[in-house]
Scaffold this motif. Sequence first.
Motif, short mmCIF file in Angstrom:
data_model
loop_
_atom_site.label_atom_id
_atom_site.label_comp_id
_atom_site.label_asym_id
_atom_site.label_seq_id
_atom_site.Cartn_x
_atom_site.Cartn_y
_atom_site.Cartn_z
N ARG A 87 0.85 -1.19 0.00
CA ARG A 87 0.00 0.00 0.00
C ARG A 87 0.89 1.24 0.00
NH1 ARG A 87 -2.94 -0.55 4.59
NH2 ARG A 87 -4.62 -1.63 3.49
N PRO A 88 0.61 2.20 -0.87
CA PRO A 88 1.40 3.43 -0.83
C PRO A 88 1.12 4.24 0.43
CG PRO A 88 -0.40 3.63 -2.41
CD PRO A 88 -0.39 2.20 -1.95
N GLY A 89 2.11 5.01 0.85
CA GLY A 89 1.93 5.88 2.00
C GLY A 89 1.00 7.03 1.68
N ILE A 90 0.58 7.72 2.73
CA ILE A 90 -0.37 8.81 2.53
C ILE A 90 0.24 9.94 1.70
CG2 ILE A 90 0.23 9.77 4.80
CD1 ILE A 90 -2.62 10.92 4.92
N GLY A 91 1.50 10.25 1.93
CA GLY A 91 2.12 11.31 1.14
C GLY A 91 2.20 10.96 -0.33
N GLN A 92 2.59 9.72 -0.60
CA GLN A 92 2.69 9.27 -1.99
C GLN A 92 1.32 9.23 -2.65
OE1 GLN A 92 4.08 7.88 0.66
NE2 GLN A 92 6.25 7.51 0.30
N THR A 93 0.31 8.82 -1.89
CA THR A 93 -1.05 8.77 -2.44
C THR A 93 -1.57 10.16 -2.74
OG1 THR A 93 -1.50 6.73 -1.22
CG2 THR A 93 -3.40 7.99 -1.99
N VAL A 94 -1.32 11.08 -1.83
CA VAL A 94 -1.75 12.47 -2.06
C VAL A 94 -1.06 13.02 -3.31
CG1 VAL A 94 -1.64 14.82 -1.14
CG2 VAL A 94 -2.32 12.93 0.34
N SER A 95 0.23 12.73 -3.47
CA SER A 95 0.94 13.16 -4.67
C SER A 95 0.27 12.62 -5.92
CB SER A 95 2.40 12.71 -4.61
OG SER A 95 3.08 13.00 -5.81
N TYR A 96 -0.08 11.35 -5.90
CA TYR A 96 -0.74 10.73 -7.06
C TYR A 96 -2.07 11.41 -7.36
CZ TYR A 96 -3.44 7.25 -9.67
OH TYR A 96 -4.24 6.64 -10.60
N LEU A 97 -2.87 11.60 -6.32
CA LEU A 97 -4.20 12.17 -6.51
C LEU A 97 -4.15 13.64 -6.92
CD1 LEU A 97 -6.04 10.52 -3.50
CD2 LEU A 97 -6.28 9.94 -5.92
N ARG A 98 -3.06 14.31 -6.56
CA ARG A 98 -2.90 15.72 -6.92
C ARG A 98 -2.08 15.90 -8.20
NH1 ARG A 98 -6.59 16.11 -3.80
NH2 ARG A 98 -6.61 17.24 -1.82
N GLY A 99 -1.71 14.81 -8.86
CA GLY A 99 -1.01 14.91 -10.12
C GLY A 99 0.46 15.21 -10.02
N GLY A 100 1.07 14.95 -8.84
CA GLY A 100 2.51 15.17 -8.70
C GLY A 100 2.87 16.60 -8.44
N ILE A 101 2.49 17.49 -9.35
CA ILE A 101 2.68 18.93 -9.20
C ILE A 101 1.33 19.60 -9.36
CG2 ILE A 101 3.55 21.01 -10.35
CD1 ILE A 101 6.11 19.69 -10.83
N LYS A 102 1.04 20.56 -8.50
CA LYS A 102 -0.18 21.34 -8.61
C LYS A 102 0.18 22.81 -8.44
CE LYS A 102 -4.79 21.92 -6.58
NZ LYS A 102 -5.69 21.50 -5.46
N ASP A 103 -0.20 23.60 -9.40
CA ASP A 103 0.09 25.03 -9.38
C ASP A 103 1.58 25.30 -9.14
OD1 ASP A 103 -2.62 25.59 -9.74
OD2 ASP A 103 -3.00 25.58 -7.58
N GLY A 104 2.41 24.46 -9.76
CA GLY A 104 3.85 24.68 -9.69
C GLY A 104 4.53 24.13 -8.47
N MET A 105 3.81 23.47 -7.56
CA MET A 105 4.41 22.97 -6.33
C MET A 105 4.29 21.46 -6.24
SD MET A 105 5.54 25.67 -4.82
CE MET A 105 5.95 25.06 -3.18
N PRO A 106 5.38 20.75 -5.88
CA PRO A 106 5.26 19.31 -5.60
C PRO A 106 4.30 19.11 -4.45
CG PRO A 106 7.35 20.16 -4.79
CD PRO A 106 6.73 21.27 -5.59
#
Length: 421
Positions: free
Chosen positions: A137-156
């Motif tokens: 299972r991916p961690g919460i940080g990694q999952t959030v990154s995935y769901l937010r597309g990696g970068i959002k509005d220029g920020m990781p």
Amino acid sequence: MLTIFDRRSGDTNASLSRRSLLKIGALSVGGLTLPDMLRLQANGAAPSGARHKAVISVYLQGGPSHQDMYDLKPDAPSEYRGEFQPIHTNVPGMDICEHLPLQATIGDKLAIIRNFKGGGGHNSDFIMTDSRDPAQRPGIGQTVSYLRGGIKDGMPQFVAVSGRGGGGTAWLGPAHQAFQPSGQAMNNMKLAIPADRLSDRRSLLQSFDRLRSSADATGKMAGVDQFTARALEMVSSSKVRDALDVSLEPEEVRERYGSKNMAWLQARRLAEAGVSFITLRGPGGWDTHRNNFVTLKKQLPEVDRLMYALITDLAERGLADDVAVILWGEFGRTPKINTGAGRDHWPTGFAMISGGGLRMGQVIGATDAIAGKPTTTPYTPSNVLATLYHVLGIDPSATIPDLSGRPRYLLDDRAKIAELV
């Protein structure tokens, strides 16, 4: 360091070398190249909400002693209660350790979970995934990154300011590991040409196309395309570097944290700038098998200062309802003090949360007379993670596809901590 040579810069090597261009294409954030991150964003970034939400997770590595911090038992026999005395907070019934006096003044901004049941070993991945195998299972940080597309509005979207972040990427792949803003990662954000040279995307792409055909017949330059141009444009904006630049803060704010603790101020700045999940490793080591009280006398005042600084800073900037701060470790310590004046591993521990629009000023759950076992139904890392997903506006009952396309739940136990939401 990412370097782009330019005739007008006076460099004797006037052309873009193949090696330099490969550096552009490989400029990475936690193992993910910026072009790849931008592709992920283009192919389905999560829609933005009215207000940005964030979580700052502070991890006390080694297993902090719950009964010497937030669940003191002054009436227990001496071999259990330890050396420290409880003090009142500004919330009736919420007593904490005497070495946490600053937090005692902001008890109304805290929620202490005393019936927290962690793991049985040193495994930060466990509390970030609620799985003993991070490959499952991916961690919460990694999952959030995935769901937010990696970068959002220029920020990781996932940044480990200190430490590695915890958890794994599982089937999400290395693209969503934490960005760690230190050393070469920051050097890679320095460009050797003016930002206005990057604005002419069409001209830049034409140069890339010529180089792709003339310098690399193997196809290895495939990553140097319009997404690379956007990556260069993003890097040149300095948004990430500015968020990490604590010199932009007033001196009195920096002094509040202390000169050695600028990572904590960076965490606040990153949350404010648009990062969704940020991790910090707390000061010192907490695996106190020996000399538990000597160690805690040194470390508790520092944690107290930093948590107070971060929580009050967020509140003063109007971010308390949008940013949750959690302080926790992988487990607690044994009720009985051992012969080395230490405490050993014990599953019962604590988690302390502030902000995020959750219900503050309360103690959740309780333990027995020696802080050994919860007397109420325990909350697990899964319940804490479900609550943090809730703060971020993510349904903890959601699913994401694995490599075979099969939907996988974010958590096994999707129940949030009822007292907080």
